[in-house]
Design a protein around this motif. Sequence first.
Motif, short mmCIF file in Angstrom:
data_model
loop_
_atom_site.label_atom_id
_atom_site.label_comp_id
_atom_site.label_asym_id
_atom_site.label_seq_id
_atom_site.Cartn_x
_atom_site.Cartn_y
_atom_site.Cartn_z
N CYS A 24 0.88 -1.17 -0.03
CA CYS A 24 0.02 0.03 -0.09
C CYS A 24 0.83 1.31 0.09
O CYS A 24 0.45 2.42 -0.68
N GLN A 25 2.13 1.37 0.78
CA GLN A 25 2.74 2.30 0.80
C GLN A 25 3.27 2.76 -0.58
O GLN A 25 3.80 3.86 -0.96
N LEU A 26 3.63 1.92 -1.28
CA LEU A 26 3.93 1.72 -2.73
C LEU A 26 3.00 2.27 -3.64
O LEU A 26 3.29 2.15 -4.89
N GLY A 27 1.71 2.43 -3.40
CA GLY A 27 0.76 2.69 -4.18
C GLY A 27 -0.23 1.75 -4.56
O GLY A 27 -1.09 1.91 -5.56
N GLY A 28 -0.08 0.52 -4.22
CA GLY A 28 -0.66 -0.63 -4.50
C GLY A 28 -2.21 -0.44 -3.85
O GLY A 28 -2.42 0.16 -2.80
N ARG A 29 -3.26 -0.87 -4.32
CA ARG A 29 -4.67 -0.92 -4.09
C ARG A 29 -5.28 -2.24 -3.87
O ARG A 29 -4.96 -3.44 -4.44
N TYR A 30 -6.17 -2.28 -2.90
CA TYR A 30 -6.82 -3.77 -2.38
C TYR A 30 -8.24 -3.36 -2.51
O TYR A 30 -9.01 -2.28 -2.11
N MET A 31 -9.01 -4.42 -3.02
CA MET A 31 -10.57 -4.38 -3.14
C MET A 31 -11.13 -5.74 -2.48
O MET A 31 -10.56 -6.44 -3.10
N ARG A 32 -11.91 -5.61 -1.43
CA ARG A 32 -12.65 -6.86 -0.98
C ARG A 32 -13.66 -7.31 -1.66
O ARG A 32 -14.75 -6.55 -1.57
N THR A 33 -13.67 -8.15 -2.69
CA THR A 33 -14.82 -8.51 -3.59
C THR A 33 -14.54 -9.81 -4.14
O THR A 33 -13.30 -10.33 -4.12
N ASP A 34 -15.44 -10.49 -4.41
CA ASP A 34 -15.31 -11.86 -4.83
C ASP A 34 -15.29 -11.92 -6.49
O ASP A 34 -16.44 -11.27 -7.15
N VAL A 35 -14.48 -12.23 -7.15
CA VAL A 35 -14.39 -12.33 -8.44
C VAL A 35 -14.96 -13.58 -8.89
O VAL A 35 -14.53 -14.73 -8.79
N ARG A 36 -15.97 -13.33 -9.80
CA ARG A 36 -17.04 -14.68 -10.03
C ARG A 36 -16.89 -15.02 -11.48
O ARG A 36 -17.10 -16.06 -11.94
N GLN A 37 -16.42 -14.20 -12.44
CA GLN A 37 -16.09 -14.64 -13.71
C GLN A 37 -15.01 -13.73 -14.31
O GLN A 37 -14.91 -12.54 -13.96
N ILE A 38 -14.21 -14.51 -15.36
CA ILE A 38 -13.24 -13.62 -16.17
C ILE A 38 -13.70 -13.71 -17.60
O ILE A 38 -13.87 -14.80 -18.00
N ILE A 39 -13.77 -12.68 -18.09
CA ILE A 39 -14.15 -12.72 -19.60
C ILE A 39 -12.99 -12.08 -20.26
O ILE A 39 -12.79 -10.90 -20.44
N PRO A 40 -12.25 -12.91 -20.86
CA PRO A 40 -11.20 -12.28 -21.75
C PRO A 40 -11.22 -11.98 -23.08
O PRO A 40 -12.33 -12.16 -23.77
N THR A 41 -10.55 -10.89 -23.39
CA THR A 41 -10.80 -10.06 -24.61
C THR A 41 -9.09 -9.76 -24.99
O THR A 41 -8.31 -9.87 -24.34
N PRO A 42 -9.09 -9.58 -26.45
CA PRO A 42 -7.51 -9.32 -26.86
C PRO A 42 -6.87 -8.22 -26.31
O PRO A 42 -5.77 -8.28 -25.98
N LYS A 43 -7.58 -7.13 -25.67
CA LYS A 43 -6.80 -5.95 -25.21
C LYS A 43 -6.85 -5.93 -23.56
O LYS A 43 -5.98 -5.43 -22.94
N ARG A 44 -8.12 -6.19 -23.22
CA ARG A 44 -8.33 -5.99 -21.73
C ARG A 44 -9.38 -6.97 -21.21
O ARG A 44 -10.44 -7.72 -22.14
N HIS A 45 -9.17 -7.48 -20.13
CA HIS A 45 -9.97 -8.65 -19.53
C HIS A 45 -11.07 -7.86 -18.49
O HIS A 45 -10.77 -7.15 -17.80
N ARG A 46 -12.24 -8.53 -18.48
CA ARG A 46 -13.49 -8.10 -17.75
C ARG A 46 -13.58 -9.12 -16.52
O ARG A 46 -13.87 -10.34 -16.79
N LEU A 47 -13.51 -8.45 -15.53
CA LEU A 47 -13.84 -9.23 -14.06
C LEU A 47 -15.11 -9.08 -13.82
O LEU A 47 -15.43 -7.78 -13.19
N ILE A 48 -16.01 -9.99 -13.60
CA ILE A 48 -17.45 -9.89 -12.94
C ILE A 48 -17.09 -10.08 -11.59
O ILE A 48 -16.78 -11.40 -11.14
N CYS A 49 -17.38 -9.03 -10.87
CA CYS A 49 -17.23 -9.24 -9.27
C CYS A 49 -18.41 -8.65 -8.53
O CYS A 49 -19.39 -8.33 -9.24
N SER A 50 -18.40 -9.23 -7.35
CA SER A 50 -19.54 -9.14 -6.32
C SER A 50 -19.78 -7.48 -6.17
O SER A 50 -20.93 -7.10 -5.88
N HIS A 51 -18.87 -6.62 -6.34
CA HIS A 51 -19.17 -5.22 -6.26
C HIS A 51 -18.89 -4.46 -7.54
O HIS A 51 -18.53 -3.38 -7.32
#
Length: 420
Positions: free
Chosen positions: A209-236
Motif C-alpha cells: 500500500c505504501q508503494l501505491g498498491g490498491r486492494y478491494m475486498r470483492t468476490d471475482v465470479r467470472q473472467i471474460i477475456p478479450t484481446p486487449k483488456r479482460h473483464r472481471l465480473i465481481c460481487s461489487h
Amino acid sequence: MQQLCIIGGGIVGLCNALFLQQAGFDVLLLDANAVGSGCSAGNAGHFATEQVFPLAQPALLRQLPAMLLNPLGPLRIRSGYLLQALPWFARFVANMRKDKRNANQQALSGLNHASLASWQKLLHSCQLSQQIQYRGALLVTERSDLTALQQQYQAYRDAGIDVRWCKQNELLQLEPALSAKLTAALDFTEVAHSCDPLALCQQLYQQFCQLGGRYMRTDVRQIIPTPKRHRLICSHGDINAEQVIIAAGAHSAQLTRQLGWPVPLEAERGYHLMLQAADLSRPVSSLERKCIMTPMQHGLRVAGTAEFAGLQAKPDYQRAIVLQQHADQLLRQRTAAVRPEAEAAEHVFANHTVWAGNRPSLPDSLPVLGSCPRHTGIYYNFGHQHLGLTQAAFSAELLTSCLLKQTPALDLTPFRINRF
C-alpha cells in the motif's frame, strides 16, 4: 503504468503484488476475504525448502490403510466425498511412476533451492528481514529401529539437502523441551521459520500500500477475456484490467475452468491447534506422526493432517484437537491449550484455539505457474500445496520476470497449466 489485477490476497498473491508494484505496475489486489487470511495465516510457519519430494510416493500405498483407520492418523477422506475424490487420487497414483516422480522432484528442487534467497531479497527491500528466524528445523523419530530415519537421511543427502544426523543426546541438548523418548533426529540447517505468518502477510500488505498498491475486498465470479483488456465480473461491480494473475489458492480452479483450462485441484484441508509455549527454538516435525510443532509469538502451533472433504465442507475441529495427543508424546512436559482468544483467522472449539484451511493441492505436488496458453495477459500462480509460504516469493519473482518480458531464472515448463 500497466494496470494489473491479482485475484487472491494470500501470501502468494501478496508477494506477486509487492514484486510487481516495485517493478512499476499499477496493481489492484482482489480477494473475497481479508488479506492474508486462510492458509497464509494458519500454516505452520516453516519455510520448508528441504521438502523436495513429491507426496506421490509408492511407499504411501502400503501406509494408506493404517493411516485411514487410525483416528489420530494424518490422513482422512470423508466417506461422502470418496467417489468425488477418486479421479484426483487416480492421477496422484499415476505420479508415483519413477519417471514422473523424478521429474516432479527435480522441478520441486528448482523452486525450493532459490526460495529462501528470494524471501531474503523481498524482505530486505521492505526492511522486514526480522520476520524470518534462521534456527533450522528438526525431523524426529520415536523408534528404536532407526532404519526409516536413516533411509530418509540418505534420500535428503542424495537430493542435495543440507542435513545433519542428530543422536539422542545431541537432540536433547539442542531442544531440552523434547521428550527423552525420542531416539534420533535429522537437523536441517538451511531452513527458516516465521513466528507469526499472519503478521508477515499484514506487513507485506502495508508495504504494498505504501508503494501505491490498491486492494478491494470483492468476490471475482467470472473472467471474460478479450484481446486487449479482460473483464472481471465481481460481487461489487465489474473491473477491466490489461493483465490478470490468478493466485486464489484452492479457489483458482473455478476461474481457470472458465478460461478453458480445467485443472485437478483439490482442497486438501489442514488443521492447527495452539498450545501454551513450550521452550522450542525451531520447528520440530515427527517422522511417524506427520505433524509439526512451531514456536510462535503467541504460543506453540501444532499443525498437520490432510483431510479430503471438498472446498465447501464444514471443518471437523476434532482433527485439530487430536494434535494435542501428538504434542504430549513429543514434548517432555504436557503443555495446555492457550486461552481461547483466537485471532480472526482462528476459531474457538471445545475451549481450544483451532484453525482449518484448504491447501490447493495438485496430484503431482507442483504449482501452476506461468502464462495462459490461450489468452494473452492472463497468468497463473497457484497450487503450491504444503509449500505456499516457502515458494511464494520465488514463484512471484519468476512470474514478475514473465510480465516484464524477461527470461525467468527457472524453466517454467514443468509448471504449465496444460500439463494435465
